[in-house]
Scaffold this motif. Structure first.
Motif, mmCIF file in Angstrom:
data_model
loop_
_atom_site.group_PDB
_atom_site.id
_atom_site.type_symbol
_atom_site.label_atom_id
_atom_site.label_comp_id
_atom_site.label_asym_id
_atom_site.label_seq_id
_atom_site.Cartn_x
_atom_site.Cartn_y
_atom_site.Cartn_z
ATOM 1 N N THR A 3 0.850 -1.188 0.000
ATOM 2 C CA THR A 3 0.000 0.000 0.000
ATOM 3 C C THR A 3 0.882 1.233 0.000
ATOM 4 O O THR A 3 1.717 1.420 0.888
ATOM 5 C CB THR A 3 -0.911 0.023 1.242
ATOM 6 N N ARG A 4 0.703 2.096 -0.987
ATOM 7 C CA ARG A 4 1.516 3.295 -1.143
ATOM 8 C C ARG A 4 0.793 4.479 -0.499
ATOM 9 O O ARG A 4 -0.338 4.787 -0.854
ATOM 10 C CB ARG A 4 1.785 3.540 -2.625
ATOM 11 N N VAL A 5 1.451 5.121 0.446
ATOM 12 C CA VAL A 5 0.799 6.146 1.260
ATOM 13 C C VAL A 5 1.497 7.501 1.113
ATOM 14 O O VAL A 5 2.729 7.577 1.097
ATOM 15 C CB VAL A 5 0.798 5.741 2.755
ATOM 16 N N LEU A 6 0.688 8.549 1.008
ATOM 17 C CA LEU A 6 1.171 9.927 1.055
ATOM 18 C C LEU A 6 0.730 10.515 2.386
ATOM 19 O O LEU A 6 -0.451 10.456 2.736
ATOM 20 C CB LEU A 6 0.579 10.736 -0.100
ATOM 21 N N VAL A 7 1.665 11.071 3.153
ATOM 22 C CA VAL A 7 1.361 11.625 4.467
ATOM 23 C C VAL A 7 1.398 13.153 4.391
ATOM 24 O O VAL A 7 2.407 13.730 3.989
ATOM 25 C CB VAL A 7 2.366 11.129 5.531
ATOM 26 N N VAL A 8 0.293 13.789 4.797
ATOM 27 C CA VAL A 8 0.169 15.248 4.685
ATOM 28 C C VAL A 8 -0.165 15.841 6.049
ATOM 29 O O VAL A 8 -1.228 15.581 6.609
ATOM 30 C CB VAL A 8 -0.935 15.636 3.674
ATOM 31 N N ASP A 9 0.753 16.620 6.600
ATOM 32 C CA ASP A 9 0.531 17.299 7.880
ATOM 33 C C ASP A 9 1.533 18.432 7.991
ATOM 34 O O ASP A 9 2.705 18.259 7.668
ATOM 35 C CB ASP A 9 0.703 16.322 9.051
ATOM 36 N N GLU A 39 0.734 21.516 -1.673
ATOM 37 C CA GLU A 39 1.772 20.517 -1.925
ATOM 38 C C GLU A 39 1.164 19.130 -2.032
ATOM 39 O O GLU A 39 1.597 18.307 -2.840
ATOM 40 C CB GLU A 39 2.806 20.563 -0.793
ATOM 41 N N ALA A 40 0.128 18.863 -1.241
ATOM 42 C CA ALA A 40 -0.537 17.558 -1.283
ATOM 43 C C ALA A 40 -1.161 17.299 -2.646
ATOM 44 O O ALA A 40 -1.070 16.190 -3.194
ATOM 45 C CB ALA A 40 -1.607 17.490 -0.199
ATOM 46 N N VAL A 41 -1.816 18.316 -3.213
ATOM 47 C CA VAL A 41 -2.442 18.170 -4.534
ATOM 48 C C VAL A 41 -1.389 17.822 -5.585
ATOM 49 O O VAL A 41 -1.576 16.918 -6.406
ATOM 50 C CB VAL A 41 -3.198 19.456 -4.919
ATOM 51 N N ALA A 42 -0.275 18.536 -5.546
ATOM 52 C CA ALA A 42 0.793 18.288 -6.514
ATOM 53 C C ALA A 42 1.403 16.902 -6.332
ATOM 54 O O ALA A 42 1.640 16.174 -7.302
ATOM 55 C CB ALA A 42 1.873 19.365 -6.373
ATOM 56 N N GLN A 43 1.639 16.524 -5.077
ATOM 57 C CA GLN A 43 2.239 15.222 -4.796
ATOM 58 C C GLN A 43 1.307 14.079 -5.192
ATOM 59 O O GLN A 43 1.744 13.048 -5.711
ATOM 60 C CB GLN A 43 2.572 15.117 -3.304
ATOM 61 N N ALA A 44 0.021 14.246 -4.933
ATOM 62 C CA ALA A 44 -0.949 13.203 -5.273
ATOM 63 C C ALA A 44 -0.991 12.954 -6.774
ATOM 64 O O ALA A 44 -1.050 11.816 -7.238
ATOM 65 C CB ALA A 44 -2.334 13.580 -4.761
ATOM 66 N N ARG A 48 0.648 9.295 -7.327
ATOM 67 C CA ARG A 48 -0.459 8.348 -7.428
ATOM 68 C C ARG A 48 -0.503 7.371 -6.256
ATOM 69 O O ARG A 48 -0.459 6.157 -6.426
ATOM 70 C CB ARG A 48 -0.383 7.560 -8.744
ATOM 71 N N PRO A 49 -0.602 7.860 -5.015
ATOM 72 C CA PRO A 49 -0.658 6.967 -3.852
ATOM 73 C C PRO A 49 -1.979 6.212 -3.784
ATOM 74 O O PRO A 49 -2.977 6.617 -4.391
ATOM 75 C CB PRO A 49 -0.524 7.933 -2.674
#
Length: 234
Positions: A3-9, A39-44, A48-49
């Motif tokens: 599972t590929r996860v993007l962490v945003v905080d 930054e989250a929008v760009a990273q997502a 593609r998490p």
């Protein structure tokens, strides 16, 4: 399968702690981090998490607007949309209801223990949009009584509900009362697979991206009344 996860905080120590926990867990990998919504929008879009752990209150762009942007920008050609799990400080945070309306799959408290956090990420990654339906039901009930700040709650049936079959409508109503797929199946004397099929068809017809949105819609259209069941419910 990993599972590929993007962490945003926006709080570095909290973000670092979550990243460390996920990286130490078999079957999970952190593909990126972000400190604000933009930054989250760009990273997502770039990474593609499978799952995004998203803080609600952040500078520049909050987590709700970021979630809405991420899900709106997603296309079928790019594959399944990410599942977004919101992070909040309070279990009745005033923004949680709006996050569910935006398409988030659920929420977690920031003081959630490691085992529960990992279980929630795994559940959401596996397609279970609400790992704790009763919690989400309490949230929806609270915020359909008094609409979320700056976002009034519409009242009454929507025309698109008429697209649903009688069985799809009943499954949606029962999901809105916080029942799990197993509980709905038992009540309607059908299989869990059939319940899931009805929910998937309902979400497709109503252009919903998560079960959480389906629960919210059940309240907004009057299928379920805050504090109780719908017109056909005990």
């Amino acid at each position: 399968m990993t599972t590929r996860v993007l962490v945003v905080d926006d709080q570095y120590l909290i973000r670092a702690g979550i990243v460390g926990l996920l990286q130490a867990t078999d079957g999970m990998t952190v593909v990126g981090e972000a400190g604000d919504g933009e930054e989250a929008v760009a990273q997502a879009a770039r990474l593609r998490p499978d799952v995004i752990l998203m803080d609600i209150r952040m500078p520049r762009m909050n987590g709700i607007d970021a979630a809405r942007r991420i899900l709106a920008d997603d296309t079928e050609e790019a594959g399944p949309p990410p599942r977004i799990l919101m992070l909040t400080t309070f279990d009745l945070d005033e923004y949680v209801y709006r996050a569910l309306r935006a398409g988030a799959s659920g929420f977690l408290l920031k003081d959630t223990g490691p085992k529960r956090l990992l279980a929630a990420v795994a559940a959401v990654a596996g397609g279970d949009a609400l790992f704790a339906p009763s919690v989400t039901r309490r949230l929806v009930e609270a915020f359909t009584r008094t609409s979320a700040p700056g976002e009034p709650v519409p009242v009454g049936r929507r025309p698109e509900i008429d697209q649903l079959t009688a069985r799809e409508t009943e499954v949606l109503r029962l999901a809105g009362t916080g029942r799990s797929n197993a509980e709905i199946a038992e009540r309607l004397f059908i299989s869990e697979a059939t319940v899931k099929t009805h929910l998937n068809r309902t979400m497709a017809k109503l252009d919903l991206t998560s079960r959480a949105q389906a629960v919210v819609l059940a309240y907004e259209t009057g299928l379920v009344a805050p504090g109780g069941g719908g017109p056909h419910a005990p």
